[in-house]
Design a protein around this motif. Structure first.
Motif, PDB file in Angstrom:
ATOM      1  N   CYS A 125      -3.679  24.287 -42.614  1.00 24.22           N
ATOM      2  CA  CYS A 125      -3.123  23.771 -41.355  1.00 24.22           C
ATOM      3  C   CYS A 125      -2.871  24.907 -40.366  1.00 24.22           C
ATOM      4  O   CYS A 125      -3.160  24.772 -39.173  1.00 24.22           O
ATOM      5  CB  CYS A 125      -1.828  23.000 -41.605  1.00 24.22           C
ATOM      6  SG  CYS A 125      -2.049  21.413 -42.430  1.00 24.22           S
ATOM      7  N   LYS A 126      -2.347  26.012 -40.857  1.00 24.63           N
ATOM      8  CA  LYS A 126      -2.092  27.164 -39.979  1.00 24.63           C
ATOM      9  C   LYS A 126      -3.399  27.707 -39.398  1.00 24.63           C
ATOM     10  O   LYS A 126      -3.469  28.052 -38.214  1.00 24.63           O
ATOM     11  CB  LYS A 126      -1.339  28.246 -40.741  1.00 24.63           C
ATOM     12  CG  LYS A 126       0.112  27.870 -40.990  1.00 24.63           C
ATOM     13  CD  LYS A 126       0.865  28.714 -41.980  1.00 24.63           C
ATOM     14  CE  LYS A 126       0.705  30.181 -41.944  1.00 24.63           C
ATOM     15  NZ  LYS A 126       1.541  30.892 -42.929  1.00 24.63           N
ATOM     16  N   ASP A 127      -4.433  27.749 -40.234  1.00 23.17           N
ATOM     17  CA  ASP A 127      -5.744  28.208 -39.754  1.00 23.17           C
ATOM     18  C   ASP A 127      -6.299  27.272 -38.683  1.00 23.17           C
ATOM     19  O   ASP A 127      -6.854  27.729 -37.674  1.00 23.17           O
ATOM     20  CB  ASP A 127      -6.742  28.311 -40.908  1.00 23.17           C
ATOM     21  CG  ASP A 127      -6.460  29.475 -41.845  1.00 23.17           C
ATOM     22  OD1 ASP A 127      -5.698  30.391 -41.465  1.00 23.17           O
ATOM     23  OD2 ASP A 127      -7.004  29.462 -42.972  1.00 23.17           O
TER      24      ASP A 127
ATOM     25  N   GLY B 150      -3.495  23.766 -28.689  1.00 22.34           N
ATOM     26  CA  GLY B 150      -3.545  23.491 -27.256  1.00 22.34           C
ATOM     27  C   GLY B 150      -4.670  22.580 -26.825  1.00 22.34           C
ATOM     28  O   GLY B 150      -4.633  22.020 -25.734  1.00 22.34           O
ATOM     29  N   VAL B 151      -5.675  22.397 -27.664  1.00 23.90           N
ATOM     30  CA  VAL B 151      -6.807  21.539 -27.324  1.00 23.90           C
ATOM     31  C   VAL B 151      -6.411  20.064 -27.397  1.00 23.90           C
ATOM     32  O   VAL B 151      -6.744  19.271 -26.526  1.00 23.90           O
ATOM     33  CB  VAL B 151      -8.016  21.822 -28.247  1.00 23.90           C
ATOM     34  CG1 VAL B 151      -9.143  20.833 -27.995  1.00 23.90           C
ATOM     35  CG2 VAL B 151      -8.499  23.261 -28.068  1.00 23.90           C
ATOM     36  N   ASP B 152      -5.683  19.721 -28.454  1.00 27.75           N
ATOM     37  CA  ASP B 152      -5.263  18.335 -28.684  1.00 27.75           C
ATOM     38  C   ASP B 152      -3.803  18.360 -29.135  1.00 27.75           C
ATOM     39  O   ASP B 152      -3.502  18.664 -30.289  1.00 27.75           O
ATOM     40  CB  ASP B 152      -6.156  17.701 -29.746  1.00 27.75           C
ATOM     41  CG  ASP B 152      -5.826  16.240 -30.026  1.00 27.75           C
ATOM     42  OD1 ASP B 152      -4.751  15.755 -29.631  1.00 27.75           O
ATOM     43  OD2 ASP B 152      -6.674  15.581 -30.666  1.00 27.75           O
ATOM     44  N   THR B 153      -2.905  18.030 -28.235  1.00 31.10           N
ATOM     45  CA  THR B 153      -1.474  18.108 -28.511  1.00 31.10           C
ATOM     46  C   THR B 153      -1.066  17.234 -29.695  1.00 31.10           C
ATOM     47  O   THR B 153      -0.255  17.652 -30.524  1.00 31.10           O
ATOM     48  CB  THR B 153      -0.660  17.698 -27.269  1.00 31.10           C
ATOM     49  OG1 THR B 153      -1.060  18.531 -26.179  1.00 31.10           O
ATOM     50  CG2 THR B 153       0.820  17.860 -27.496  1.00 31.10           C
ATOM     51  N   LEU B 154      -1.636  16.046 -29.796  1.00 32.81           N
ATOM     52  CA  LEU B 154      -1.297  15.175 -30.922  1.00 32.81           C
ATOM     53  C   LEU B 154      -1.731  15.780 -32.252  1.00 32.81           C
ATOM     54  O   LEU B 154      -1.002  15.709 -33.249  1.00 32.81           O
ATOM     55  CB  LEU B 154      -1.912  13.787 -30.744  1.00 32.81           C
ATOM     56  CG  LEU B 154      -1.307  12.933 -29.628  1.00 32.81           C
ATOM     57  CD1 LEU B 154      -2.065  11.616 -29.502  1.00 32.81           C
ATOM     58  CD2 LEU B 154       0.169  12.679 -29.879  1.00 32.81           C
ATOM     59  N   GLN B 155      -2.910  16.369 -32.266  1.00 30.91           N
ATOM     60  CA  GLN B 155      -3.390  17.041 -33.484  1.00 30.91           C
ATOM     61  C   GLN B 155      -2.486  18.225 -33.824  1.00 30.91           C
ATOM     62  O   GLN B 155      -2.156  18.445 -34.987  1.00 30.91           O
ATOM     63  CB  GLN B 155      -4.841  17.505 -33.314  1.00 30.91           C
ATOM     64  CG  GLN B 155      -5.407  18.216 -34.519  1.00 30.91           C
ATOM     65  CD  GLN B 155      -5.627  17.327 -35.724  1.00 30.91           C
ATOM     66  OE1 GLN B 155      -5.547  16.102 -35.649  1.00 30.91           O
ATOM     67  NE2 GLN B 155      -5.905  17.926 -36.848  1.00 30.91           N
ATOM     68  N   ASP B 156      -2.076  18.982 -32.809  1.00 27.46           N
ATOM     69  CA  ASP B 156      -1.157  20.106 -33.034  1.00 27.46           C
ATOM     70  C   ASP B 156       0.139  19.621 -33.673  1.00 27.46           C
ATOM     71  O   ASP B 156       0.625  20.197 -34.648  1.00 27.46           O
ATOM     72  CB  ASP B 156      -0.812  20.824 -31.724  1.00 27.46           C
ATOM     73  CG  ASP B 156      -1.994  21.523 -31.090  1.00 27.46           C
ATOM     74  OD1 ASP B 156      -3.067  21.621 -31.722  1.00 27.46           O
ATOM     75  OD2 ASP B 156      -1.838  21.969 -29.931  1.00 27.46           O
TER      76      ASP B 156
ATOM     77  N   VAL C 239       1.639  20.597 -37.392  1.00 26.79           N
ATOM     78  CA  VAL C 239       2.976  21.176 -37.515  1.00 26.79           C
ATOM     79  C   VAL C 239       3.841  20.306 -38.437  1.00 26.79           C
ATOM     80  O   VAL C 239       4.586  20.820 -39.281  1.00 26.79           O
ATOM     81  CB  VAL C 239       3.636  21.365 -36.130  1.00 26.79           C
ATOM     82  CG1 VAL C 239       5.104  21.712 -36.258  1.00 26.79           C
ATOM     83  CG2 VAL C 239       2.893  22.430 -35.339  1.00 26.79           C
ATOM     84  N   GLY C 240       3.733  19.001 -38.288  1.00 24.41           N
ATOM     85  CA  GLY C 240       4.463  18.087 -39.162  1.00 24.41           C
ATOM     86  C   GLY C 240       4.041  18.223 -40.620  1.00 24.41           C
ATOM     87  O   GLY C 240       4.885  18.185 -41.523  1.00 24.41           O
ATOM     88  N   MET C 241       2.737  18.386 -40.845  1.00 23.73           N
ATOM     89  CA  MET C 241       2.243  18.580 -42.208  1.00 23.73           C
ATOM     90  C   MET C 241       2.816  19.861 -42.807  1.00 23.73           C
ATOM     91  O   MET C 241       3.271  19.869 -43.957  1.00 23.73           O
ATOM     92  CB  MET C 241       0.711  18.648 -42.219  1.00 23.73           C
ATOM     93  CG  MET C 241       0.025  17.341 -41.911  1.00 23.73           C
ATOM     94  SD  MET C 241       0.178  16.151 -43.252  1.00 23.73           S
ATOM     95  CE  MET C 241      -0.846  16.908 -44.474  1.00 23.73           C
ATOM     96  N   ILE C 242       2.793  20.928 -42.034  1.00 20.91           N
ATOM     97  CA  ILE C 242       3.342  22.196 -42.512  1.00 20.91           C
ATOM     98  C   ILE C 242       4.820  22.029 -42.864  1.00 20.91           C
ATOM     99  O   ILE C 242       5.275  22.464 -43.927  1.00 20.91           O
ATOM    100  CB  ILE C 242       3.148  23.309 -41.461  1.00 20.91           C
ATOM    101  CG1 ILE C 242       1.657  23.641 -41.325  1.00 20.91           C
ATOM    102  CG2 ILE C 242       3.958  24.553 -41.828  1.00 20.91           C
ATOM    103  CD1 ILE C 242       1.321  24.507 -40.120  1.00 20.91           C
ATOM    104  N   GLN C 243       5.564  21.393 -41.990  1.00 17.75           N
ATOM    105  CA  GLN C 243       6.995  21.183 -42.230  1.00 17.75           C
ATOM    106  C   GLN C 243       7.229  20.343 -43.484  1.00 17.75           C
ATOM    107  O   GLN C 243       8.114  20.646 -44.294  1.00 17.75           O
ATOM    108  CB  GLN C 243       7.654  20.521 -41.021  1.00 17.75           C
ATOM    109  CG  GLN C 243       9.137  20.278 -41.186  1.00 17.75           C
ATOM    110  CD  GLN C 243       9.929  21.537 -41.443  1.00 17.75           C
ATOM    111  OE1 GLN C 243       9.599  22.597 -40.938  1.00 17.75           O
ATOM    112  NE2 GLN C 243      10.970  21.431 -42.226  1.00 17.75           N
TER     113      GLN C 243
END
Length: 68
Positions: free
Chosen positions: A32-34, A41-47, A51-55
């Motif tokens: 996810c970090k990679d 910044g390309v797709d805010t929802l994907q970002d 981030v939610g997955m990492i958390q």
């Protein structure tokens, strides 16, 4: 709720299967970090999803027996 002892929890944490599970979770965090590093910044929802997955993985990895 099923009660477990600290010893039960420690036995589970030291299991080969549990260690493999947590290693796989850490690999998912790195994936996810990679992805974020390459496309933030390309797709805010994907970002937000990444981030939610990492958390979620971090919260799972930080789980302690005192939380029971």
């Amino acid at each position: 709720m099923i009660e477990i002892t600290k010893a039960d929890f420690d036995d589970w944490k030291s299991s080969k299967v549990t260690k493999a599970f947590f290693q796989a979770a850490e690999e998912r965090v790195e994936d996810c970090k990679d992805m974020l590093a390459g496309s933030a910044g390309v797709d805010t929802l994907q970002d937000r999803f990444l981030v939610g997955m990492i958390q979620a993985y971090r919260e799972m990895q930080d789980f302690r027996v005192v939380e029971f």
